[in-house]
Structure formats: C-alpha cells, structure tokens
Design a protein around this motif. Structure first.
Motif, PDB file in Angstrom:
ATOM      1  N   ASP A 204      -6.233  49.996  26.194  1.00 17.88           N
ATOM      2  CA  ASP A 204      -5.994  49.799  24.767  1.00 17.88           C
ATOM      3  C   ASP A 204      -4.658  50.369  24.319  1.00 17.88           C
ATOM      4  N   ASP A 205      -4.195  51.414  25.016  1.00 22.82           N
ATOM      5  CA  ASP A 205      -2.880  51.951  24.682  1.00 22.82           C
ATOM      6  C   ASP A 205      -1.821  50.862  24.780  1.00 22.82           C
ATOM      7  N   LEU A 208      -3.230  47.604  22.145  1.00 16.48           N
ATOM      8  CA  LEU A 208      -3.182  47.898  20.717  1.00 16.48           C
ATOM      9  C   LEU A 208      -2.016  48.821  20.369  1.00 16.48           C
ATOM     10  N   GLY A 209      -1.148  49.069  21.353  1.00 14.22           N
ATOM     11  CA  GLY A 209      -0.073  50.035  21.159  1.00 14.22           C
ATOM     12  C   GLY A 209       0.911  49.632  20.078  1.00 14.22           C
ATOM     13  N   LYS A 210       1.590  50.600  19.548  1.00 14.68           N
ATOM     14  CA  LYS A 210       2.548  50.380  18.451  1.00 14.68           C
ATOM     15  C   LYS A 210       3.578  49.323  18.810  1.00 14.68           C
ATOM     16  N   LEU A 214       1.528  43.765  19.389  1.00 16.78           N
ATOM     17  CA  LEU A 214       1.805  42.435  18.854  1.00 16.78           C
ATOM     18  C   LEU A 214       2.478  41.507  19.864  1.00 16.78           C
ATOM     19  N   LEU A 307      -5.579  44.171  15.173  1.00 15.24           N
ATOM     20  CA  LEU A 307      -4.129  43.974  15.133  1.00 15.24           C
ATOM     21  C   LEU A 307      -3.687  43.254  13.865  1.00 15.24           C
TER      22      LEU A 307
END
Lengths: 638, 74
Positions: A204-205, A208-210, A214, A307
């Motif tokens: 998930d890092d 869904l990471g910064k 995306l 997201l």
C-alpha cells in the motif's frame, strides 16, 4: 424437514465463499465491502431439503443502510431456523459486534470463525470452549476457502435447536457492546502484536503513496482499457471474418439450390449477420470483465475509492461512486447494482443517474464500429467518447448537486480498506463463465429476435413482401416520421432514427440496425461531426432496457426513474446539438474567420481568469485587499 | 486535540467524538468508539481522506470528519 439457514456477517467476511462451498454454485465474490447486494438462496449439497441463504454483509442491526434494512425485513418476513454467523477471525472484536445483536434475536446461532488458516499463520490462539461460554453459542473455526471444518459447521447447524441465552440487560448501545467485547475477547483470544508493517501495508505504501499512488492508478486504468480494446479487437476481427465467410458460403449455397429469395435474405442478413456482429465484440467485453474482476478481487478496487474521493467530492459524490462507474465500463447494470454500498441516499441516486454516462462494453463496441467505419479505425472516437462521458459526469454532477433533492449531508464517508489478496483463477473464471452465458443469451436471443423483427419490418409493407424495395416498408414509413426530431442534431435519416430507437433494447443493436438497413452506413453521416453527434447521442441517451429496469428497482421510485429518463434525453439532445453546431460553425468558417474566433475565445478566457483572480478570497481574515474589497461590507456583517 | 494533528505513524486514544449522532453510530459500528486506540496510517495523495487503523481494521475517513474526533496521546 425443510430447514432454512441464513449466513450473516460483516461485509467481506467470506459469507459468499462459504455459500459457494455449501451449495456447490458459484456466486460472485470480491474483495471489497458490499459484493453481495441482495439475498441469494441455494440448496445444501449434502441435503437438498436444506435451504441456504446468503445475505448482504452488515455491521449491526440498526437499519441504517439499504442492505441493513433488507436483512431486517428478511428476518421479519421469513424467520430462518438457524443463523450461521460468519466472523472474520483476523478482526474478531469488530465482527463480534454484529454477533451481540444476532444473539438477541431468539434464533439458534452458530458462530463460524473464518480465516482460521490465516490466524494460525499469525500465531493467534482462539479458545473455542471459553468463547462458547461467553457468547452461549457454539463456535466452529473454519476456512471457507480451503473448506476446513465446513462439514462440521453444517452438522452442528443442522442439529442445533438451542436458542442462545445472551442478555446485555440495559447496556445495549454500540458503545456498551464494545465495552463488553473489549473486556471479554481477551479471555478467549490471544494474538501477538504485529511487529513492523504487514505485507499489505508495504504494498500500500506504493499503491496509495503520495507520489506513486496516482501514477500507478492511471497506468493500471490505461492498461485495462488498452488490453481489452486492442487484444479483444484482434480476436473479434477473427470471429467477424469467420462469420463473413460463413455468410457468403451460405448465400452461394442457397442461390445454387434456388432457395426462395426471402429465405436467403432472412438467414444471411438477419441471422448470421446479426449474430456475427454481436459475437465479434465478445472477446473485448470478456477481457474487460476479466481484468475488472481481478482488480476487484485483489482489493485494488476499494483502494481507488480512497485515491479518488477528493476528486469525486467536488462534484457532490464520494470515492465510493468510483466502483459503480468503473464496473459501468463493463456493464451499466452491474454498475448500478454496485451503488448499494453508498450510504448517503442523495449520493446514491446521483451515482445511479450519472453511471450510464460512462460508456459500457456495448457502447464501446458501437464506438469501435464507428471508428472503423468513418475514422480509419483510429482510437480517437472511443477516447473522445470516454472523455465526453467523464466530462458529462463532472458537469452534470455539479449541476445536480445544487438541486434540492440531492442536498443532504448525513452519513459520513467511511471506507474499509481490505487486505490485499491474490485473486483466485477459479473466481475470475466463474465471473467470466457467467458473463459469457449472459452475453450469448443476449446475442443469441435478443439480437436474434431483434434482427428477425427488424428484417421483417424492413422487408414487409402495406402491400406484403416488398422484394427489397425498402421505400415500401413499415420501417421506412415510421423512420421517416421520426427523423425530423434528429434534424437539428445532424443525422436526419430514417435509418439513424430507427437505430437510435433500437438502442433502447440493447446498445449493440445500433450497429445491427445500421448494417441491416443500409448497405453503406458511412454515407448516412454528412460530416465527421454529424457522426460524432450520433455517437454522443448513443452515449448519453437513456441506457438499454435492462439498465433502466435495474435503475428503477434500485431507485424504488417511479418519479425518480422518470426524472432520470428525462435527464438523459435532455443531456443527449443538448450535447449532440452542441457538437453538431460546432461542426457547422467550423465548416462555415473559412480560414479568415477561424483565427478571429480563436482570438475571441482566448481573450474571453483570459478576462474571466483575471476576474476570478481579483475576486476576494473567502478567507477574509487573511485577505490583503482589506477595505478596498467590494465584498467587505457583506463579510464584516456575517 | 484533533485526530488530524497527529503525524503519520503516531497513535493515540480517542477521547471524544463530536460528530452528530448518525455519524457517531456509523463510526461506532466500524469500531471507532471513545476509548479505542487509533493510528494514522497515511494521507491520500490528494491530502484527503486519511487512512487510520482501529482494532486491526484499516479505515479511510475524511479530514473534515477526523477533525471532529478528539484524541489524547498516551
């Protein structure tokens, strides 16, 4: 003895997997909350007199969401003999909250602690005997996926007639129930504290990471799209070729045998041609469904809601509207069904209204056909229609948001992020098998019947069989009356008018109609813009009859369904009109006028942008304009 | 203090939930009640919503709701 056994538990606790094992059928399973949206019944494999009922997942019996109400209604109308409460062992306390409600129903309950294999891996210990004492109901640890202890569970469930004795007295609030569980769960359950990050968290890092979230999302979506369209196109072309040669073969054979003209025409054009056209889109739709179901079962689907929530919120929706819209790429019917998990009623209705704007598999097929017909097979048409669909979702979302019926702000946005799982080939396969069956009945039955009716209307008139003279046929007479409605949209021929109408049955029928009615469908459209206006109309006009009936059963209101149809007709007409007018404008403009228009557009946007910049910021306290601000007065008073 | 004031990776105990009753029940059903420990796992790439861990469950909630959840550091 006919026994009814109901499977109940939290969303995503494995009820449907257990149901599939017990009944030997294959219902769709997924890895997000709310895959099962209505109850399903099946017969127990080892004893056909036992009915097993799979209910949608829920967290409590407080009747908040639509699913919860459905389950409570079910309990009232037909009381099951035994409840099998499926509990996710990896998340025991939260799952047992629902159990405390079930134990109060005065119905025998068996608690099935699922995912016992995972518990073992985590080094957790569950003392079933102590747990039975605390909850006064029999406990069985199972693994629905690996079929561990499932028979034992059923033996206990079938011989059970003891109503649990469980009384929380006056402490019945959710908080009190948790207090009870927080106190009693450690008595029978021991779990090591997880050190460091779990596997899911590490992945998930990235997902869904910064910085990575995306971009990965965009790549995944593009891959799903291109693989299904491109790869599906290759296989589709092969099927189409096969049918084409079959068609000419049969035609040659019939002509040689001197079979009557009308039989040749009916069997070649209507039957073989009709089924062939639809079948050639089967690979495309299959690959799309396979990929979507892999995303669903891995748990990525739920993550996309996380997201995208921020983006969807600006149009009055939430991240939860993304799953319906994504499934809508495959089929609008399944998209609309997936809106059940949205708690806020206004948001749910809005998602049902907007999901049909996302091109479904059938609509994509129509666009693909148009692209190969008029635009040299360029991907432009399909891409443009996707963007148009998304644009319409955004614009009309913003407009609908302002309407009174869509304004309510109760339920908060809460989304469970499930553990990532590797999808099982079996599960994906059964979703696919279902879809193939569905599609084949559609192609085989609806399109076949439709082709025959269409052929009949085209070849029969007031004077009987027309011997190929279309101008005497019923369809020509009717289509000619109808076509005037579409005159402003740039596609006023009787063939297109009939094609639009046929889209109500199934969007695939549009291709079917155009190929059957016109030998050269390309000539029906005077310019690329009139063709685009037509495809836009197909995209935005009310969806097929199956979707409309699904929407009406989900909206549970004739008024809202009627509004939806009006809304879709209005949108389709205005957008198509705009496209056609734009086409006329561009055609009319010679090289001198076009730059002038471009300059005007640029100037206007600049002026608007500057005006916007000059506008007072809402945050008056930090605004540097101070007293010069025109809105000062207003702001100081409020 | 507000839940959003915690940094990613920090955990604290919920002291008070200041949302309306409907939202409070909904939170409670998913295990988010007063007295429970929450951990901030991450914020979404666009800054909202945020992922939290409550009782072994990972939940996503919006910043506007998280601001109404008061926590105390242990």
């Amino acid at each position: 003895m006919n026994k009814k056994i109901a499977l109940i538990g939290n969303p995503n606790s494995g009820k449907t997997t257990l149901f599939n094992v017990l009944t030997g059928t294959y219902q769709k399973t997924g890895n997000w909350s709310g895959v099962t949206t209505e109850k399903k019944e099946g017969q127990y494999l080892l004893d056909k007199s036992v009915t097993i009922i799979d209910l949608p997942g829920l967290y409590s019996l407080t009747a908040r969401s639509k699913d919860e109400r459905a389950v409570i209604d079910f309990f009232k109308s037909q009381r099951p003999d035994v409840i099998v409460n499926v509990v996710d062992g990896t998340n025991l306390t939260r799952n047992l909250l629902l159990t405390t409600y079930l134990l109060e129903l005065k119905i025998p309950v068996v608690i099935a602690v699922n995912f016992c294999d995972q518990l073992k891996k985590q080094g957790a210990v569950l003392d079933a005997e102590k747990m039975e004492n605390v909850l006064s109901a029999p406990i069985v640890t199972i693994s629905a996926l690996k079929k561990t202890n499932v028979d034992k569970l059923m033996d206990i469930a079938l011989s059970l007639d003891r109503v649990p004795y469980f009384d929380l007295k006056d402490n019945k609030s959710t908080r009190d129930r948790y207090a009870f569980l927080d106190k009693s769960v450690p008595l029978f359950f021991y779990k090591k504290n997880e050190k460091g990050k779990t596997f899911t968290q590490k992945i998930d890092d990235l997902l869904l990471g910064k910085k990575t979230g995306l971009p990965i999302f965009i790549v995944v979506m593009l891959m799903v799209y291109f693989v299904s369209i491109r790869l599906g196109g290759v296989f589709g072309g092969m099927i189409e070729n096969a049918f084409n040669s079959a068609q000419s073969g049969v035609m040659a054979y019939f002509t040689a045998k001197k079979v009557p003209n009308w039989i040749t025409s009916l069997s070649c054009e209507a039957v073989i041609g009709g089924i062939g056209t639809v079948l050639s889109f089967l690979p495309q739709i299959l690959i799309l469904f396979a990929l979507l179901s892999i995303l669903e079962q891995s748990g990525y689907c739920a993550r996309t809601s996380f997201l995208l929530d921020r983006i969807f919120r600006s149009i009055g929706l939430s991240g939860k509207s993304f799953i319906p819209m994504m499934l809508g790429c495959g089929c609008t019917v399944s998209g609309i069904m997936a809106t059940r998990t949205i708690e806020r009623e206004s948001e749910r209705v809005m998602t049902i209204y907007l999901t049909p704007f996302i091109p479904c598999g059938a609509k994509t097929a129509v666009f693909g056909w148009f692209a190969s017909l008029l635009f040299n097979g360029s991907a432009f048409v399909a891409t443009a229609m996707y963007f148009l669909g998304i644009l319409c979702v955004c614009t009309f979302g913003r407009i609908l948001k302002r309407l009174k019926i869509f304004r309510d702000k109760s339920a908060p946005f809460i989304l469970e992020i499930p553990t990532l799982k590797i999808p099982h080939v079996k599960d994906v396969w059964f979703v696919l098998k279902d879809k193939v069956k569905d599609f084949l009945t559609k192609a085989g039955l609806i399109v076949f019947v439709f082709s025959v009716i269409l052929w009949a209307l085209r070849n029969l008139g007031f004077s009987g069989y027309t011997y190929g003279d279309v101008k005497k046929s019923f369809l020509y007479i009717f289509g000619n009356k109808l076509k005037y409605i579409f005159y402003p949209l740039g596609f006023a021929s009787w063939e297109t008018a009939v094609a639009v109408l046929s889209g109500i049955f199934a969007k695939e029928a549009v291709i079917e109609t155009l190929t059957l009615l016109s030998k050269t469908p390309a000539t029906l459209f005077s310019s690329p813009f009139s063709a685009l206006s037509f495809t836009a109309f197909i995209l935005l006009s009310p969806p097929c009859i199956a979707s409309i009936s699904m929407a009406s059963s989900e909206l549970k209101s004739k008024k809202l369904t009627f509004y939806m149809l009006i809304f879709h007709l209005f949108t389709a007409y205005t957008v198509s009109l705009a496209i056609n007018l734009l086409g006329i404008l561009i055609n009319a403009c010679n090289r001198l006028i076009l730059p002038v228009i471009i300059v005007i557009i640029i100037v206007v946007t600049l002026v608007l942008a500057i005006k916007r910049l000059k506008k007072c910021k809402k945050d008056c306290a930090n605004c540097s304009r101070g007293e010069k601000c025109k809105r000062t007065e207003k702001h100081f008073t409020t | 203090m507000e839940l959003t004031k915690l940094k990613v990776g920090e955990s604290a105990r919920v002291s008070q939930i200041l949302t309306d009753n409907d939202a409070k029940t909904r939170f409670a059903e998913l295990g988010l009640v007063e007295g429970v420990e929450v951990l901030i796992v991450r914020f979404a790439p666009l800054g909202d919503p945020l992922e939290i861990k409550v009782r072994d469950v990972y939940l996503a909630i919006r910043v506007s709701d998280a601001k109404k959840i008061m926590v105390e550091k242990a």
